[in-house]
Write a protein that holds these residues in place. Structure first.
Motif, PDB file in Angstrom:
ATOM      1  N   GLY A   5      53.370  36.322  34.908  1.00  0.00           N
ATOM      2  CA  GLY A   5      52.356  36.901  35.763  1.00  0.00           C
ATOM      3  C   GLY A   5      50.959  36.539  35.348  1.00  0.00           C
ATOM      4  O   GLY A   5      50.122  36.163  36.172  1.00  0.00           O
TER       5      GLY A   5
ATOM      6  N   ARG B 191      54.590  45.527  40.789  1.00  0.00           N
ATOM      7  CA  ARG B 191      54.468  44.064  40.706  1.00  0.00           C
ATOM      8  C   ARG B 191      55.061  43.446  41.973  1.00  0.00           C
ATOM      9  O   ARG B 191      56.272  43.456  42.163  1.00  0.00           O
ATOM     10  N   SER B 192      54.184  42.892  42.830  1.00  0.00           N
ATOM     11  CA  SER B 192      54.672  42.343  44.095  1.00  0.00           C
ATOM     12  C   SER B 192      53.880  41.136  44.572  1.00  0.00           C
ATOM     13  O   SER B 192      54.159  40.607  45.646  1.00  0.00           O
TER      14      SER B 192
ATOM     15  N   THR C  74      54.039  39.194  39.995  1.00  0.00           N
ATOM     16  CA  THR C  74      55.398  38.917  39.538  1.00  0.00           C
ATOM     17  C   THR C  74      55.379  37.744  38.562  1.00  0.00           C
ATOM     18  O   THR C  74      54.497  36.882  38.619  1.00  0.00           O
TER      19      THR C  74
END
Length: 478
Positions: A251, A19-20, A233
């Motif tokens: 998210g 998750r970025s 994120t």
């Protein structure tokens, strides 16, 4: 625990996709895939078909695609999975429908990047004719695949720079067009891009609707945003997913907002540029309708005649680079779809392997398929026509199953709480009617290829059933 639940837990423990991504990254991917100046290549065709009301065509097309974007936003909030429409149909309609949705979406996600790579190769070959266009095409595949393998953040940063370049070129065009219009006036009536130029008779709504079936194809790709749902994120602590589970849903909310924002922004850009170039177009729509060969270059011809060759060249270079990075976004989305279908054992399990949070095997598989298709087309005189004729059927079929998933999840299964008849029934039914109508308007060749691809998928499904794989379960969102 279900396979979906296990995969979701693995992701949370750091063994799945990393998750970025934030809102800006998602919008960059969506706009890269669509391309801010997507109408350049189809302006002449739409102008001829709509009797000059080309800006109105994009107004109607944006509204039509808003139904699909709304349905995506509904489903990503309750099924925030990497497989996008594959995951939605699987959760709402069952394993069979999920496989069909994913299988048809593959036709779109694997071939649209091939078209974009080919477009980039053709553009670069026109600038450097000593190098064959298939070499430029292959080079574009290699460069963008390398960026994708470095990770979504690296690809998003590079994509942001390219997108900024495309937006700057678009702004240069807008300012130049406004200067010319202010100094020399319009070649057509100021309301003609919305009401028609009158050279093919009075305003005809049927002509506008017919052109919409072509204009809708400019938007294909914004839905790729949903494939990154497991790499986004959260918006912060305290935001919880509807239906329980206790995990943050920030998210999925970010994905929903990005989908709607990306479509709205693309619609504004498309309407603005087609309105301006229609005012600059010296040839009436009747002349373009009578000369199909002139339709493909109509945008460039109008820019040449009114502003100058320098802007023509600037737009051409921007489109060449932008096409390669549109393919980057498409390849990334295709990799996530293959990853999700491999994770659920609907494709070889090896596709579900991750390395440092990236589905590298799936990405490489998508890259190889796209490379073969793009280079094959680049070596043929009719390669572009053959690819373009089939890329859209898969997406439109998947969109139809997306709308059915909204009805199935919220109205039939009632898994999302109280039913809102306009959000969960009226909007998706209207959206499905639009996508089916566009499929009906597609070329016979595209329909035949879509039907053949579907038939192959059904054979694969039967084989999987014969091996004892479940085909009737209805997994939840995880």
């Amino acid at each position: 625990m279900s396979r979906t639940g296990t995969a979701a837990r693995a992701t949370d423990e750091g063994h799945g996709l990393r998750r970025s991504l934030g809102l800006r990254d998602l919008v960059v991917y969506g706009l890269l895939f669509i391309a801010p100046m997507a109408p350049v290549g189809v302006f002449g065709t739409l102008d001829a078909k709509s009797h000059g009301a080309v800006a109105l065509v994009y107004v109607v097309a944006t509204v039509a695609m808003a139904f699909t974007a709304f349905s995506y936003a509904q489903m990503v909030r309750v099924v925030p999975r990497a497989g996008s429409v594959f995951a939605y149909a699987r959760a709402a309609l069952g394993e069979q429908a999920g496989f069909v949705a994913g299988w048809m979406a593959m036709l779109d996600y694997l071939l649209i990047p091939a078209v974009a790579y080919l477009f980039s190769g053709i553009a670069m070959n026109s600038l450097v004719p000593e190098v064959s266009r298939w070499v430029w095409t292959a080079l574009a595949v290699v460069v963008t695949t390398a960026l994708n393998l470095r990770g979504v953040r690296a690809a998003a940063r590079a994509g942001f720079l390219v997108l900024a370049m495309e937006v700057v070129v678009l702004l240069v065009f807008v300012v130049s067009a406004l200067v010319v219009l202010g100094q020399d006036g319009a070649q057509r009536g100021w309301w003609s891009p919305l009401a028609g130029d009158g050279t093919q008779g009075p305003f005809a709504l049927s002509a506008v609707v017919g052109a919409v079936s072509v204009a809708v194809l400019s938007y294909l790709g914004f839905d790729a945003i949903a494939t990154f749902a497991e790499e986004v994120t959260g918006d912060g602590p305290g935001t919880r997913r509807k239906g329980g589970g206790g995990r943050p849903a920030g998210g999925s909310e970010t994905v929903a907002r990005a989908l709607l924002f990306c479509l709205a922004l693309a619609g504004v850009l498309f309407v603005a540029q087609t309105y301006l170039v229609a005012l600059l177009e010296p040839a009436p729509s009747a002349r373009l309708a009578a000369d199909p060969a002139a339709q493909g270059s109509a945008f460039y011809d109008a820019v040449d005649a009114s502003v100058g060759t320098w802007l023509h060249d600037l737009v051409a270079v921007s489109k060449a680079i932008g096409a390669a990075f549109a393919a980057l976004a498409g390849q990334a989305a295709a990799g996530r779809l293959l990853f999700a279908m491999g994770r659920e054992r609907r494709l070889p399990r090896a596709l579900a392997r991750t390395d440092s949070g990236l589905p590298r095997v799936a990405l490489l598989c998508a890259a190889v398929i796209t490379l073969v298709a793009a280079v094959w087309a680049a070596r043929r005189g009719d390669g572009m026509d053959r690819l373009v004729s089939v890329v859209d059927i898969g997406a439109l079929t998947a969109f139809t199953l997306l709308h059915a998933s909204v009805v199935g999840w919220f109205a039939v299964r009632r898994a999302g709480g109280p039913v809102s008849w306009w959000r969960h029934v009226l909007v998706p039914v209207a959206g499905a009617a639009i996508t089916v109508a566009v499929i009906v308007e597609a070329s016979a060749a595209a329909q035949a290829v879509g039907a053949a691809w579907l038939a192959v998928g059904l054979v694969v499904l039967v084989v999987q059933r014969g091996r004892g794989m479940p085909v009737t379960g209805r997994p939840g969102p995880g």
